[in-house]
Design a protein around this motif. Structure first.
Motif, PDB file in Angstrom:
ATOM      1  N   ARG A 177       0.722  -1.451   0.097  1.00 19.44           N
ATOM      2  CA  ARG A 177      -0.023  -0.295   0.112  1.00 19.44           C
ATOM      3  C   ARG A 177       1.267   1.181  -0.488  1.00 19.44           C
ATOM      4  NH1 ARG A 177      -2.548   2.493   4.444  1.00 19.44           N
ATOM      5  NH2 ARG A 177      -2.042   0.743   5.946  1.00 19.44           N
ATOM      6  N   VAL A 180       2.049   1.516  -3.455  1.00 20.94           N
ATOM      7  CA  VAL A 180       1.467   2.217  -4.505  1.00 20.94           C
ATOM      8  C   VAL A 180       1.105   3.513  -4.454  1.00 20.94           C
ATOM      9  CG1 VAL A 180      -1.678   1.624  -5.334  1.00 20.94           C
ATOM     10  CG2 VAL A 180      -0.006  -0.220  -4.866  1.00 20.94           C
ATOM     11  N   TYR A 216      -6.688   2.263  -2.341  1.00 23.83           N
ATOM     12  CA  TYR A 216      -5.254   2.612  -2.381  1.00 23.83           C
ATOM     13  C   TYR A 216      -5.072   2.444  -3.594  1.00 23.83           C
ATOM     14  CZ  TYR A 216      -4.311   4.527   2.383  1.00 23.83           C
ATOM     15  OH  TYR A 216      -3.884   5.388   3.009  1.00 23.83           O
ATOM     16  N   ARG A 217      -5.365   1.121  -4.405  1.00 23.82           N
ATOM     17  CA  ARG A 217      -4.806   1.285  -5.567  1.00 23.82           C
ATOM     18  C   ARG A 217      -5.795   2.080  -6.992  1.00 23.82           C
ATOM     19  NH1 ARG A 217      -1.620  -2.887  -6.830  1.00 23.82           N
ATOM     20  NH2 ARG A 217      -0.883  -4.540  -5.481  1.00 23.82           N
ATOM     21  N   CYS A 218      -7.344   2.294  -6.010  1.00 24.18           N
ATOM     22  CA  CYS A 218      -8.485   3.374  -6.754  1.00 24.18           C
ATOM     23  C   CYS A 218      -7.716   4.470  -6.879  1.00 24.18           C
ATOM     24  CB  CYS A 218      -9.388   2.462  -6.214  1.00 24.18           C
ATOM     25  SG  CYS A 218     -10.165   1.509  -6.570  1.00 24.18           S
TER      26      CYS A 218
END
Length: 222
Positions: A177, A180, A216-218
């Motif tokens: 996380r 990223v 968090y990827r979004c």
């Protein structure tokens, strides 16, 4: 007080209770079928270490960069500070940046008062061999998602100071996380490295972290 008879208990309530018990057992007990397999899978998805090859690849004394320790609870910071201090002593960087935390910690007999969280952090790091003058407290603007705020503010600071590299230290299961979201904000000309402090993550904690990672990827592609 009315006592329900067995015949009055709805089958759906029994089924729901059984399902809840199975899920709770699966998440709690390592010997439950599939528990370890899922834990191992999540662990692999959540860990991202982008370390330097070793002491021989540490930046030379003229390298312009720093170690940044991400914020967290005192228990998790113990491990992160040990990892960060070991990197500092090995010569990975000459500057130690740490997240400034509000509030106080437990009573300290030496000071005869409770230490502030920042005082405690400095005491722990100096006790691990980090010079006080090399420790800098970083103020981060608060946002709903703490690591997002840290990534945004610390990345901007690294650019303003023209860092060549930044070494991030966080708990083991937070590293993907961290990677990223810092990758979203960090200047591409700044070398980004991630080190993990050992942490014991239960399955429930890993599942919660996996959900955070998805969020968090979004955010990273917005």
């Amino acid at each position: 007080m009315k006592i329900l008879k067995a015949a009055e208990i709805r089958p759906t309530a029994v089924i729901a209770a059984v399902i809840f018990l199975i899920i709770w057992s699966f998440l709690t007990f390592e010997d439950f079928a599939g528990h370890r397999a899922l834990k191992g899978l999540l662990s692999r998805k959540l860990v991202r270490i982008n370390a330097l090859a070793g002491p021989e690849s540490f930046h030379d004394s003229n390298g312009n960069g720093a170690i940044y320790v991400l914020g967290g609870a005192q228990e998790s910071l113990e491990g992160r500070y040990r990892t960060a201090a070991a990197l500092y002593r090995a010569g990975a960087a000459k500057k130690m940046l740490i997240y400034s935390r509000e509030g106080i910690t437990a009573y300290n007999p030496g000071a005869q008062r409770p230490l502030t969280n920042d005082e405690w952090s400095i005491m722990r790091l100096t006790g691990l061999g980090v010079r006080r003058d090399d420790i800098e407290l970083i103020q981060v603007k608060k946002f709903l998602l703490g690591t997002y705020s840290e990534a945004k503010d610390v990345s901007r600071l690294a650019s303003e100071r023209h860092y060549n590299f930044l070494i991030l230290v966080s708990s083991q299961y937070h590293t993907m996380r961290v990677w990223v979201i810092f990758s979203k904000f960090m200047d591409r000309n700044i070398g980004l490295h991630v080190y993990a402090a050992h942490a014991d993550g239960g399955l429930k904690g890993l599942m919660k972290e996996y959900i955070k990672l998805a969020v968090y990827r979004c955010l990273a592609i917005i």
